[in-house]
Scaffold this motif. Structure first.
Motif, PDB file in Angstrom:
ATOM      1  N   PRO A 181       0.777  -1.213   0.107  1.00 53.15           N
ATOM      2  CA  PRO A 181       0.027   0.032  -0.286  1.00 53.15           C
ATOM      3  C   PRO A 181       0.740   1.309  -0.003  1.00 53.15           C
ATOM      4  N   TRP A 182       2.003   1.320   0.721  1.00 55.14           N
ATOM      5  CA  TRP A 182       2.594   2.522   0.794  1.00 55.14           C
ATOM      6  C   TRP A 182       4.391   2.364   0.132  1.00 55.14           C
ATOM      7  N   ALA A 183       4.748   3.519  -0.258  1.00 54.16           N
ATOM      8  CA  ALA A 183       6.306   3.489  -0.553  1.00 54.16           C
ATOM      9  C   ALA A 183       6.898   4.680   0.067  1.00 54.16           C
ATOM     10  N   VAL A 184       8.107   4.576   0.395  1.00 54.32           N
ATOM     11  CA  VAL A 184       8.825   5.498   0.964  1.00 54.32           C
ATOM     12  C   VAL A 184       9.875   5.785  -0.101  1.00 54.32           C
ATOM     13  N   ILE A 185       9.857   6.940  -0.683  1.00 52.85           N
ATOM     14  CA  ILE A 185      10.846   7.232  -1.881  1.00 52.85           C
ATOM     15  C   ILE A 185      11.973   8.449  -1.134  1.00 52.85           C
ATOM     16  N   ILE A 186      13.263   7.918  -1.228  1.00 54.99           N
ATOM     17  CA  ILE A 186      14.351   8.444  -0.899  1.00 54.99           C
ATOM     18  C   ILE A 186      15.215   9.111  -2.123  1.00 54.99           C
ATOM     19  N   GLY A 187      15.436  10.494  -2.246  1.00 56.27           N
ATOM     20  CA  GLY A 187      16.154  10.891  -3.423  1.00 56.27           C
ATOM     21  C   GLY A 187      17.281  11.809  -2.996  1.00 56.27           C
ATOM     22  N   GLU A 188      18.113  12.193  -3.518  1.00 59.86           N
ATOM     23  CA  GLU A 188      19.230  13.121  -3.188  1.00 59.86           C
ATOM     24  C   GLU A 188      18.720  14.291  -2.535  1.00 59.86           C
ATOM     25  N   GLU A 189      17.681  14.900  -3.325  1.00 57.41           N
ATOM     26  CA  GLU A 189      17.072  16.087  -2.863  1.00 57.41           C
ATOM     27  C   GLU A 189      16.250  16.067  -1.602  1.00 57.41           C
ATOM     28  N   GLU A 190      15.923  14.794  -1.429  1.00 60.97           N
ATOM     29  CA  GLU A 190      15.184  14.561  -0.062  1.00 60.97           C
ATOM     30  C   GLU A 190      16.170  14.450   1.077  1.00 60.97           C
ATOM     31  N   VAL A 191      17.032  13.762   0.813  1.00 59.94           N
ATOM     32  CA  VAL A 191      18.293  13.581   1.748  1.00 59.94           C
ATOM     33  C   VAL A 191      18.761  14.886   2.250  1.00 59.94           C
ATOM     34  N   ALA A 192      18.943  15.856   1.301  1.00 59.79           N
ATOM     35  CA  ALA A 192      19.573  17.061   1.478  1.00 59.79           C
ATOM     36  C   ALA A 192      18.608  17.999   2.350  1.00 59.79           C
ATOM     37  N   LYS A 193      17.185  17.635   2.008  1.00 59.04           N
ATOM     38  CA  LYS A 193      16.208  18.731   2.800  1.00 59.04           C
ATOM     39  C   LYS A 193      15.927  18.011   4.256  1.00 59.04           C
ATOM     40  N   GLY A 194      16.377  16.695   4.337  1.00 63.11           N
ATOM     41  CA  GLY A 194      15.787  15.931   5.496  1.00 63.11           C
ATOM     42  C   GLY A 194      14.641  15.439   5.662  1.00 63.11           C
ATOM     43  N   VAL A 195      14.035  14.993   4.445  1.00 61.07           N
ATOM     44  CA  VAL A 195      12.592  14.644   4.101  1.00 61.07           C
ATOM     45  C   VAL A 195      12.413  13.478   3.333  1.00 61.07           C
ATOM     46  N   VAL A 196      11.501  12.608   3.316  1.00 63.85           N
ATOM     47  CA  VAL A 196      11.394  11.646   2.586  1.00 63.85           C
ATOM     48  C   VAL A 196       9.953  11.776   1.647  1.00 63.85           C
ATOM     49  N   LYS A 197       9.628  11.107   0.871  1.00 59.70           N
ATOM     50  CA  LYS A 197       8.297  11.277   0.164  1.00 59.70           C
ATOM     51  C   LYS A 197       7.258   9.832   0.403  1.00 59.70           C
ATOM     52  N   ARG A 234       4.471   7.778  -0.586  1.00 57.25           N
ATOM     53  CA  ARG A 234       3.561   7.434  -1.933  1.00 57.25           C
ATOM     54  C   ARG A 234       2.314   6.330  -1.610  1.00 57.25           C
ATOM     55  N   ASN A 235       1.128   7.036  -1.814  1.00 48.76           N
ATOM     56  CA  ASN A 235       0.133   6.028  -2.080  1.00 48.76           C
ATOM     57  C   ASN A 235      -0.024   5.109  -3.133  1.00 48.76           C
ATOM     58  N   VAL A 236       0.331   4.072  -3.062  1.00 41.19           N
ATOM     59  CA  VAL A 236       0.653   3.428  -4.293  1.00 41.19           C
ATOM     60  C   VAL A 236      -0.692   3.246  -5.268  1.00 41.19           C
ATOM     61  N   THR A 237      -1.760   3.142  -4.349  1.00 43.05           N
ATOM     62  CA  THR A 237      -2.957   2.734  -5.299  1.00 43.05           C
ATOM     63  C   THR A 237      -3.246   4.094  -5.927  1.00 43.05           C
ATOM     64  N   THR A 238      -3.291   5.335  -5.365  1.00 39.51           N
ATOM     65  CA  THR A 238      -3.832   6.684  -5.960  1.00 39.51           C
ATOM     66  C   THR A 238      -2.459   7.288  -6.740  1.00 39.51           C
ATOM     67  N   ARG A 239      -1.231   6.802  -6.133  1.00 38.10           N
ATOM     68  CA  ARG A 239      -0.167   7.418  -6.733  1.00 38.10           C
ATOM     69  C   ARG A 239       0.247   8.705  -6.185  1.00 38.10           C
ATOM     70  N   GLN A 240      -0.503   9.337  -5.116  1.00 43.72           N
ATOM     71  CA  GLN A 240      -0.254  10.451  -4.552  1.00 43.72           C
ATOM     72  C   GLN A 240       1.064  10.487  -3.722  1.00 43.72           C
ATOM     73  N   GLU A 241       1.657  11.587  -3.912  1.00 46.58           N
ATOM     74  CA  GLU A 241       2.898  11.533  -2.808  1.00 46.58           C
ATOM     75  C   GLU A 241       2.765  12.909  -2.118  1.00 46.58           C
ATOM     76  N   GLU A 242       3.436  12.861  -0.991  1.00 45.48           N
ATOM     77  CA  GLU A 242       3.577  13.746   0.238  1.00 45.48           C
ATOM     78  C   GLU A 242       4.761  13.627   0.889  1.00 45.48           C
ATOM     79  N   GLU A 243       5.625  14.890   1.344  1.00 46.82           N
ATOM     80  CA  GLU A 243       6.543  14.846   1.713  1.00 46.82           C
ATOM     81  C   GLU A 243       6.594  15.036   3.185  1.00 46.82           C
ATOM     82  N   VAL A 244       7.314  14.320   3.970  1.00 45.23           N
ATOM     83  CA  VAL A 244       7.072  14.332   5.543  1.00 45.23           C
ATOM     84  C   VAL A 244       8.695  14.258   5.919  1.00 45.23           C
TER      85      VAL A 244
END
Length: 494
Positions: free
Chosen positions: A449-465, A467-477
């Motif tokens: 159901p859920w994916a945690v996406i980590i990218g270089e930009e997210e690491v630099a900002k101290g966040v992760v995305k 992602r709701n796998v079903t709706t494909r909506q993403e939110e930064e936390v």
């Protein structure tokens, strides 16, 4: 006397006489001839074993195992809801423990080769080992459930869910209690399980061993033939009456007149109204056993009306349950939907004398129980899911930790560690630099159901995305709030 031997010349077709003294030369010549011939390589035996499961068994792949675990989990919840405790017993027993408990079915027991001076057999069911457990441990009262494999040297039918190795789920009440109260609950438990599994329309057939014995007595069956005739009647769910009648006459020595009398009764079925009608039967009521059986059935129907399951129960005089240890009420659950040919999916009854067979002082402990034949239910449920083309989840993973770019494996592993430590079912790719699309496809294909996406930009900002796998909506936390945010989305209380 000079001896000669006949030899065929290698160089001509003439037969020559040679003295025995020249045999040594001949032997050398023949050996030389053999050496001139090309040698054939000896055929090597194939070391490959034919890969198949033994007859009457099967493997369970991930999807089948997921279905099985779900079914067993639901059944266990029902057992626990009724206050049963769980026990386990050995997969094999002393042969003497099992011998003489199953009537004509005793021939289906698997005997084991002698191991250290003990004659052993694989357990045929869970009921006899349970009775041995009670007697050995001097237990007089217990409500137990057991889910385990049993073994029968039967003719398997995979399409009907009949195997030689299969699971049974048993629920039994042992102890001295008032008549028909435990019996009614056992039938309620069976009905509850069938509704929970949603395997299709079903009916619980019930009868009483005292009524059957009284029926045989009234019809003129000799007492010593009660059990063997009972085994014949038990075949009526698979064979027409004429075949069963012929077996009674030609194989078991009953007269045709007696067999016909039995036939008038064992083809009857109905509700509590049939119980009332049989009380007026002049032939049947001459037997004290038959009257006792009818009195018990009358009380049983009163109790199941209280439970509200009378519409699911059928009083069926053809039900015999061929096992020798039954002493009172017997019951069997059958599926009614067309196209389902698995036969009965549960059965049981009262067996008051079985524990006494093992007890050193022959002390009897009344018992009653129900056994769910889940292998047949697996077959029905698997076919139903296949027909509906439902995809089966083979894992329970809640979160997948994905990387958007290369060289982020340590960040993924750290996120996984935090989620695992918090009790969240989590996984990630075992490749160091997996492609993001492949990771997200894995989530969709496996219904994560859920994916945690980590990218270089997210690491630099101290966040992760997130992602709701079903709706494909993403939110930064915030990375430091990852566990808390995942808990919110999974409705897990911290």
């Amino acid at each position: 006397m000079l001896k000669y031997i006949l030899t065929l010349s290698r160089f001509s077709n003439k037969v020559k006489l040679r003295s025995i003294h020249s045999c040594q030369h001949l032997y050398c010549l023949n050996m030389s001839d053999e050496q001139d011939k090309p040698r054939e390589k000896p055929q090597e035996k194939s070391s490959k074993v034919q890969l198949k499961t033994p007859k009457g068994t099967r493997d369970y792949g991930p999807e089948h195992t997921a279905i099985r675990n779900d079914v067993l989990g639901r059944i266990t919840e029902v057992f626990k809801r009724h206050g049963a405790v769980n026990i386990d017993t050995p997969i094999f027993e002393l042969k003497d423990v099992l011998t003489g408990k199953y009537g004509e079915d005793s021939k289906l027991i698997y005997d084991l080769a002698d191991q250290g001076g003990e004659s052993l057999s694989l357990r045929y069911d869970l009921t006899v080992p349970f009775a041995r457990y009670l007697a050995m441990n001097k237990i007089a009262n217990i409500k137990r459930y057991q889910i385990a494999k049993v073994y029968r040297r039967d003719n398997p039918s995979i399409t009907r869910g009949r195997y030689r190795e299969f699971y049974q789920c048993d629920y039994d009440i042992a102890g001295q209690y008032d008549e028909m109260i435990p019996e009614a609950e056992c039938v309620f438990v069976a009905a509850e399980i069938m509704k929970t599994l949603d395997a299709g329309n079903f009916k619980v057939k019930v009868n009483h061993r005292l009524l059957l014995d009284g029926l045989f007595e009234s019809c003129g069956v000799p007492t010593e033939k009660f059990r063997t005739i009972c085994s014949s009647v038990d075949k009526l769910d698979k064979s027409p009456w004429e075949e069963v009648k012929n077996e009674m006459i030609n194989e078991k020595g009953l007269s045709e007149e007696v067999a016909d009398k039995i036939g008038t009764y064992v083809q009857m079925n109905g509700t509590d109204e049939l119980v009332t009608a049989l009380f007026k039967d002049d032939v049947l009521t001459k037997s004290t056993m038959a009257v006792q059986g009818l009195e018990s059935m009358k009380l049983f129907f009163e109790y199941i009306k209280v439970f509200g399951i009378e519409d699911l129960v059928s009083f069926d005089l053809s039900l015999a349950r061929g096992l020798d240890y039954y002493t009172g009420i017997i019951y069997e659950v059958v599926l009614l939907d067309k196209g389902q040919s698995v036969g009965s999916v549960a059965g049981g009854g009262r067996y008051d004398n079985l524990v006494g067979m093992f007890h050193p002082k022959n002390k009897t402990i009344p018992c009653v129980g129900i056994s769910i034949g889940v292998e047949r239910l697996f077959t029905v449920i698997e076919a139903k899911l296949a027909k509906e083309k439902q995809k089966i989840r083979t894992t329970e993973v809640q979160v997948f930790v994905a990387a958007a770019q290369k060289n982020l494996v340590e960040h993924r592993m750290t996120a996984c560690k935090d989620l695992w430590n918090a009790g969240v079912k989590t996984e990630h790719s075992y490749k160091k630099n997996p492609k993001l699309l492949v990771q997200l496809q894995h989530c969709e294909e496996n219904a994560i159901p859920w994916a945690v996406i980590i990218g270089e930009e997210e690491v630099a900002k101290g966040v992760v995305k997130l992602r709701n796998v079903t709706t494909r909506q993403e939110e930064e936390v915030k990375r430091e709030n990852l566990v808390e945010e995942v808990f919110k989305r999974l409705n897990i209380k911290n």
